[in-house]
Design an enzyme around this catalytic site. Structure first.
Site, PDB file in Angstrom:
ATOM      1  N   GLU A   1      -5.854 -16.466  -8.278  1.00 55.92           N
ATOM      2  CA  GLU A   1      -5.116 -15.197  -8.167  1.00 55.92           C
ATOM      3  C   GLU A   1      -4.433 -15.044  -6.808  1.00 55.92           C
ATOM      4  O   GLU A   1      -4.687 -14.075  -6.096  1.00 55.92           O
ATOM      5  CB  GLU A   1      -6.081 -14.014  -8.347  1.00 55.92           C
ATOM      6  CG  GLU A   1      -6.802 -13.960  -9.660  1.00 55.92           C
ATOM      7  CD  GLU A   1      -7.807 -12.817  -9.732  1.00 55.92           C
ATOM      8  OE1 GLU A   1      -8.161 -12.409 -10.844  1.00 55.92           O
ATOM      9  OE2 GLU A   1      -8.253 -12.330  -8.663  1.00 55.92           O
TER      10      GLU A   1
ATOM     11  N   ARG B   1      -0.587 -13.137  -1.421  1.00 53.53           N
ATOM     12  CA  ARG B   1       0.033 -13.325  -0.112  1.00 53.53           C
ATOM     13  C   ARG B   1       0.537 -14.762   0.099  1.00 53.53           C
ATOM     14  O   ARG B   1       1.611 -14.956   0.648  1.00 53.53           O
ATOM     15  CB  ARG B   1      -1.007 -12.995   0.968  1.00 53.53           C
ATOM     16  CG  ARG B   1      -0.443 -12.961   2.366  1.00 53.53           C
ATOM     17  CD  ARG B   1      -1.570 -12.897   3.409  1.00 53.53           C
ATOM     18  NE  ARG B   1      -2.611 -11.965   3.079  1.00 53.53           N
ATOM     19  CZ  ARG B   1      -2.708 -10.720   3.553  1.00 53.53           C
ATOM     20  NH1 ARG B   1      -1.812 -10.267   4.379  1.00 53.53           N
ATOM     21  NH2 ARG B   1      -3.723  -9.958   3.200  1.00 53.53           N
TER      22      ARG B   1
ATOM     23  N   CYS C   1       6.798  10.768  12.276  1.00 56.83           N
ATOM     24  CA  CYS C   1       6.139  11.648  13.255  1.00 56.83           C
ATOM     25  C   CYS C   1       4.663  11.342  13.434  1.00 56.83           C
ATOM     26  O   CYS C   1       3.802  12.189  13.172  1.00 56.83           O
ATOM     27  CB  CYS C   1       6.288  13.090  12.805  1.00 56.83           C
ATOM     28  SG  CYS C   1       7.986  13.438  12.423  1.00 56.83           S
ATOM     29  N   GLU C   2       4.357  10.141  13.825  1.00 53.93           N
ATOM     30  CA  GLU C   2       2.978   9.765  14.114  1.00 53.93           C
ATOM     31  C   GLU C   2       2.999   8.673  15.170  1.00 53.93           C
ATOM     32  O   GLU C   2       3.816   7.758  15.094  1.00 53.93           O
ATOM     33  CB  GLU C   2       2.288   9.171  12.873  1.00 53.93           C
ATOM     34  CG  GLU C   2       2.233  10.094  11.699  1.00 53.93           C
ATOM     35  CD  GLU C   2       1.028   9.814  10.799  1.00 53.93           C
ATOM     36  OE1 GLU C   2       0.034   9.233  11.275  1.00 53.93           O
ATOM     37  OE2 GLU C   2       1.120  10.189   9.629  1.00 53.93           O
TER      38      GLU C   2
ATOM     39  N   TYR D   1       2.648  -7.356   0.481  1.00 48.56           N
ATOM     40  CA  TYR D   1       2.086  -6.089   0.959  1.00 48.56           C
ATOM     41  C   TYR D   1       3.041  -5.379   1.923  1.00 48.56           C
ATOM     42  O   TYR D   1       2.614  -4.717   2.869  1.00 48.56           O
ATOM     43  CB  TYR D   1       0.704  -6.316   1.595  1.00 48.56           C
ATOM     44  CG  TYR D   1      -0.224  -7.068   0.667  1.00 48.56           C
ATOM     45  CD1 TYR D   1      -0.684  -6.454  -0.497  1.00 48.56           C
ATOM     46  CD2 TYR D   1      -0.606  -8.389   0.893  1.00 48.56           C
ATOM     47  CE1 TYR D   1      -1.501  -7.143  -1.392  1.00 48.56           C
ATOM     48  CE2 TYR D   1      -1.419  -9.080   0.010  1.00 48.56           C
ATOM     49  CZ  TYR D   1      -1.867  -8.450  -1.127  1.00 48.56           C
ATOM     50  OH  TYR D   1      -2.663  -9.121  -2.011  1.00 48.56           O
TER      51      TYR D   1
END
Ligand code: LLP
Length: 411
Positions: free
Chosen positions: A263, A266, A332-333, A362
């Site tokens: 499976e 990546r 905004c972080e 991802y």
């Protein structure tokens, strides 16, 4: 910088930024590399859809003979749209709902990778109602340390995944209770971005021994699914090659007559993609230099979530001294960053195009609309041509399912 034969600045100019760009060639090469490495075992390689679920990517891999590893009704839907037959689909997830199980049984999937006893009961019940038999794998939690980021290790006993060996034995002792199920596979997936072959070997030895023990006492396990998890190069990693991994796996399975399922996610998609983004501002503060770019944590969450490293490379080569800078998005972080303290050419200015490397897996699949940002476009390159395989979202997409409540909507 080019992707195959297409200049990245052409794609950025024509399609805007941020945009994910994938190489069809790399995608296929990586799949084939794994397939070749495992050739003697002729495994079914089920691409892990969550890594990058774009239909064109899934379809390309299906064309190479890949099956699909899915984790939701949505991914089942996608696999269907990509033309993947049910008998090449395996389905993991600790929380499959009755509705999801129902549609997967109807689709005739190859295996459910079951992760708990209540789930087995539910699959059995659904199969009874639908009058269908269903092959099921038990996902074993072999309790190994995968040596990767804590959030993506999955096979220690305190993790939520799989069944401990004792429970697996109990399930087989009571297999009669699952009268509509054929328990013919053991599954494992020990984590992601694993660079060393040792944890795979440790886990597979345990799972294989368990399968043999169970078969000696009346079980009929014909398949082993060894999951995904192969690490790739983002920075200076030296992950095991497909060849080395295959050699280690095949050595354990030699003479044992189990059919093999893989499976990978990546490994296939990760290095096949870049995220193109433009510098909006160069901002110098007394202590830092920031490149504020038009991609953000909503487009690429990995740096914020796992402190993951992605190389950032100017698309046009720039001379001059390197200066340390942070590459940050407009969200905004303070956790919204793509890269921190990276040596980048001091001459980089507004409008410059940057490639965020190894974002094929991802990347888009974990993106969101946070800060009401439209999700990026996706492009697939094939030789000297490219195609838009997902349009950039428009503002209307952001509010498509929303309702401004009036007196009529209260239920
Ligand atoms: N099989 C199962 C059951 C999985 O849960 C996963 C990934 C795979 C296969 C594929 O693993 P891969 O070959 O891609 O390592 N969002 C994280 C990665 C999460 C992986 C989740 N499961 C990241 O960005 O690093």
């Amino acid at each position: 910088m080019y992707c195959e034969g297409v200049a990245l600045d052409r794609i950025a100019r024509e399609q805007g930024t941020p945009v994910f760009v994938y190489s069809r060639k790399v995608l296929i090469e990586r799949f084939q590399e794994l397939k070749q490495a495992f050739k003697p075992a002729q495994p079914l390689i089920c691409y892990s859809v969550k890594a990058n679920s774009n239909l064109s990517l899934c379809k390309t891999l299906a064309g190479e003979g890949a099956g699909m590893d899915i984790v939701s009704g949505g991914e089942l839907f996608r696999a269907g749209k990509a033309g993947v037959p049910g008998d090449k689909i395996v389905y993991a997830s600790v929380g499959k709902t009755e509705e999801e199980i129902d549609s997967a049984v109807k689709k005739g999937i190859l295996f459910f990778n079951a992760e708990s006893v209540p789930e087995l009961d539910l699959i059995n019940k659904v199969c009874g109602r639908l009058k269908k038999r269903q092959a099921v794998a038990l996902r074993v939690n072999p309790d190994v340390e995968a040596h990767t980021h804590e959030y993506i290790t999955t096979a220690r006993k305190q993790n939520k995944f799989g069944l401990d060996p004792k429970t697996v034995r109990k399930v087989f002792r009571e297999a009669g209770r699952f009268e509509h199920l054929d328990l013919t596979c053991l599954h494992m997936h020990i984590g992601s971005q694993i660079e060393k072959v040792k944890p795979f070997v440790q886990a597979l030895e345990r799972v294989t021994a368990l399968a043999e023990e169970l078969n000696a006492t009346g079980a009929r396990i014909t398949h082993l699914n060894i999951g995904g998890g192969l690490g790739i190069v983002y920075d200076k990693e030296k992950p095991q090659s497909a060849k080395l991994y295959a050699q280690a796996v095949l050595a354990i399975l030699k003479g044992k007559n189990f059919k093999l399922i893989l499976e990978p996610g990546r490994f296939i998609a990760g290095n096949a993609g870049v995220l193109l983004t433009r510098v909006v501002y160069v901002k110098n503060t007394p202590v830092k230099r920031f490149f504020v770019v038009d991609a953000a944590m909503n487009d690429l969450l990995r740096p914020s979530l796992y402190a993951a490293f992605h190389a950032v490379v100017p698309v046009r080569k720039r001379q001059g001294r390197l200066k340390k800078a942070d590459v940050v998005g407009p969200v905004c972080e303070s956790g919204d960053f793509i890269a921190k303290d990276r040596p980048l050419p001091g001459s980089l200015g507004t409008g410059e195009l940057l490639a965020v490397m190894s974002t094929g897996a991802y990347g888009f699949s974990m993106s969101s609309n946070y800060n009401s940002r439209r999700r990026a476009a996706e492009v697939l390159v094939n030789g000297s041509k490219y195609a838009v395989i997902r349009k950039r979202e428009g503002y209307a997409d952001l509010i498509r399912n929303e309702v401004i409540v009036t007196d009529k909507e209260w239920l």
